[in-house]
Design a protein around this motif. Structure first.
Motif, PDB file in Angstrom:
ATOM      1  N   PRO A 273      11.064  -1.875 -12.964  1.00 26.04           N
ATOM      2  CA  PRO A 273      10.576  -2.530 -14.159  1.00 26.04           C
ATOM      3  C   PRO A 273       9.065  -3.021 -14.392  1.00 26.04           C
ATOM      4  O   PRO A 273       8.762  -3.342 -15.251  1.00 26.04           O
TER       5      PRO A 273
ATOM      6  N   VAL B 193       5.499   2.965 -15.202  1.00 26.98           N
ATOM      7  CA  VAL B 193       6.977   3.325 -15.499  1.00 26.98           C
ATOM      8  C   VAL B 193       7.202   2.439 -16.873  1.00 26.98           C
ATOM      9  O   VAL B 193       7.888   3.187 -17.486  1.00 26.98           O
ATOM     10  N   LYS B 194       6.705   1.585 -17.284  1.00 25.25           N
ATOM     11  CA  LYS B 194       6.816   1.002 -18.472  1.00 25.25           C
ATOM     12  C   LYS B 194       6.217   1.865 -19.667  1.00 25.25           C
ATOM     13  O   LYS B 194       6.581   2.112 -20.807  1.00 25.25           O
TER      14      LYS B 194
ATOM     15  N   GLY C 274      13.275   3.308 -15.186  1.00 25.02           N
ATOM     16  CA  GLY C 274      12.825   1.953 -15.482  1.00 25.02           C
ATOM     17  C   GLY C 274      13.339   0.878 -15.057  1.00 25.02           C
ATOM     18  O   GLY C 274      12.900  -0.246 -15.070  1.00 25.02           O
TER      19      GLY C 274
ATOM     20  N   ILE D 157      14.670   8.690 -17.128  1.00 23.41           N
ATOM     21  CA  ILE D 157      13.677   7.825 -17.143  1.00 23.41           C
ATOM     22  C   ILE D 157      14.014   6.608 -17.386  1.00 23.41           C
ATOM     23  O   ILE D 157      13.550   5.560 -16.708  1.00 23.41           O
ATOM     24  N   MET D 158      15.292   6.239 -18.097  1.00 19.40           N
ATOM     25  CA  MET D 158      15.750   4.884 -18.033  1.00 19.40           C
ATOM     26  C   MET D 158      16.343   4.058 -16.791  1.00 19.40           C
ATOM     27  O   MET D 158      15.883   3.152 -16.510  1.00 19.40           O
TER      28      MET D 158
ATOM     29  N   VAL E 162       8.417   4.877 -20.096  1.00 21.63           N
ATOM     30  CA  VAL E 162       9.864   4.398 -20.872  1.00 21.63           C
ATOM     31  C   VAL E 162       9.402   4.195 -22.369  1.00 21.63           C
ATOM     32  O   VAL E 162      10.086   4.677 -23.151  1.00 21.63           O
ATOM     33  N   SER E 163       8.322   3.687 -22.621  1.00 24.75           N
ATOM     34  CA  SER E 163       7.943   3.625 -24.110  1.00 24.75           C
ATOM     35  C   SER E 163       7.740   5.021 -24.640  1.00 24.75           C
ATOM     36  O   SER E 163       7.862   5.324 -25.647  1.00 24.75           O
TER      37      SER E 163
END
Length: 449
Positions: free
Chosen positions: A100, A105-106, A96, A92-93, A109-110
């Protein structure tokens, strides 16, 4: 007019249509290029829209897997499958980093970061349980992969979690019985303090080169041994609070044996605090001996106040008296009490109390206690002698009573002191010289004044 209008009807109808056609052609001609451009734009937009709809349809499974990644990661964490959870987090990172700016995608990531925090708490909680070295290695390995702490902070968190676990074990001990409590407290430190030090050294091995060995030792000492010092300080505080409540010499000796075994075990990891324990046991032993001597002196005072100075029955006079009784009691290495003291009941009561105190002392007779214990015993003998002098000057005794009283004073200086000196010498090598009969005799000189 009406007839004329009917005759010209066709002209009236045709003329406006012709005018309208001409006007329409005039309007249509200028807009014909614009309609072609609009149609081209419409077709291009529809094609692009269809293309957007076709691409996700072909990648539907991949898109669903991406959207389900945080939930799958959470499931792995809940079931303790941390390797897969960390792989999902890394995936996932990477997504991201590649995209970005995409809102979805944000969001992913959260969500992954939230699951990571839950996993971090779960891993730290494992360090607060009774886990062995292999499990500690796995947990710290996961923490390192997460990169949640620096190496220095990771050491601090490791020792902090192990401290919480040790504190929980100690809090569960029952402190109502001080004797059992200090033994269990010592066993907890002997077993688990050793394990924590070994785990720390195995996990955080510095691997320093020859020139960095000194710096590595400083780093280790500044963290590990600071924590060990903190733990030993808490242990000593608990011992200072509970050890004075152990009021039997046998129990005190048992606790001392436990503590010395604990120090010997921890010395394998260079943690030996026996030098801190011995002064504490010396103080407690001396306090116990002093309290028992005080009880003996008080018993002597009470018996002296109520004593009747009468001649003992004739069988008593057949036994050795004076110095002969003292010598007889020492035959064949025996330390049986002199039988002559049965003629002087207050002295016999005092002697029994002192022997009880010496019996408590012999179980924990540390060599540094020889002089202070001898001083306490000498002080008790001098108190008894002073009490006899005070008794003589405050009581009106008959001639027969005076004779019996003077015999008791001679028995104190000739029999009791020498016998107790031998008893004290059996507890401490060379302890015979710690008692002075001359000091007692000097006090008793005032009896005749």
């Amino acid at each position: 007019d009406h007839h004329l209008t009917v005759q010209r009807y066709d002209s009236l109808v045709i003329s406006p249509q012709q005018n309208s056609s001409r006007n329409t052609e005039a309007i249509t001609y200028p807009t014909k290029p614009c309609s072609e451009d609009f149609l081209t734009l419409l077709l291009a937009t529809r094609e692009a829209h269809m293309h957007c709809l076709v691409v996700p349809a072909g990648q539907q499974s991949t898109l669903l897997e991406l959207l389900d990644a945080p939930q799958l990661m959470d499931t792995c964490v809940r079931n303790g499958i941390f390797d897969e959870a960390l792989d999902l987090h890394a995936f996932i990172m990477r997504v991201g980093l590649l995209h970005p700016d995409l809102p979805v995608v944000k969001l992913l990531v959260s969500q992954a970061q939230a699951v990571t925090q839950a996993m971090l708490g779960q891993l730290l909680q494992r360090l607060r349980t009774n886990i062995q070295l292999p499990e500690c290695l796995r947990v710290v390995g996961y923490l390192r992969r997460m990169a949640a702490f620096s190496e220095a902070d990771l050491r601090l968190h490791f020792l902090g979690c192990r401290e919480d676990w040790l504190g929980q074990l100690i809090a569960e001990l029952d402190d109502t019985d001080s004797y059992e409590y200090v033994k269990q407290l010592t066993d907890v430190h002997r077993l688990h303090l050793f394990d924590v030090v070994m785990q720390y050294r195995a996990i955080f091995f510095d691997g320093a080169t020859a020139q960095d060995t000194k710096a590595a030792n400083v780093r280790e000492g500044s963290v590990l041994y600071t924590w060990v010092q903190h733990r030993i300080a808490h242990y000593m505080t608990a011992m200072q609070r509970h050890l004075p409540a152990v009021e039997e010499g046998t129990n005190l000796a048992s606790v001392l044996e436990h503590c010395m075994y604990c120090c010997s075990s921890l010395s394998r990891v260079h943690i030996d605090f026996s030098s801190l324990m011995q002064p504490l046991f010396q103080l407690c032993t001396l306090r116990l001996f002093s309290s028992r001597l005080a009880i003996a002196v008080d018993a002597f005072h009470q018996r002296l106040d109520s004593h009747k100075w009468v001649v003992m029955p004739s069988p008593m006079h057949n036994k050795p008296t004076g110095a002969d009784a003292a010598g007889a009691s020492g035959q064949n290495g025996e330390l049986s009490p002199p039988y002559v003291l049965m003629e002087h009941v207050p002295l016999a009561v005092f002697l029994n109390g002192v022997l009880s105190a010496l019996n408590e002392l012999r179980h924990c007779a540390l060599l540094p206690l020889q002089k202070p214990a001898g001083a306490l015993l000498q002080s008790a003998l001098e108190q008894v002698a002073s009490s006899l002098v005070h008794y003589k000057h405050t009581r009106n005794l008959a001639d027969t009573e005076v004779a019996l009283f003077m015999a008791a004073t001679r028995a104190l200086s000739d029999v009791v002191v020498s016998y107790l000196a031998r008893c004290f010498g059996s507890v401490f090598p060379g302890g015979v010289t710690q008692l002075s009969a001359a000091a007692v005799t000097g006090i008793l000189k005032d009896v005749n004044s």
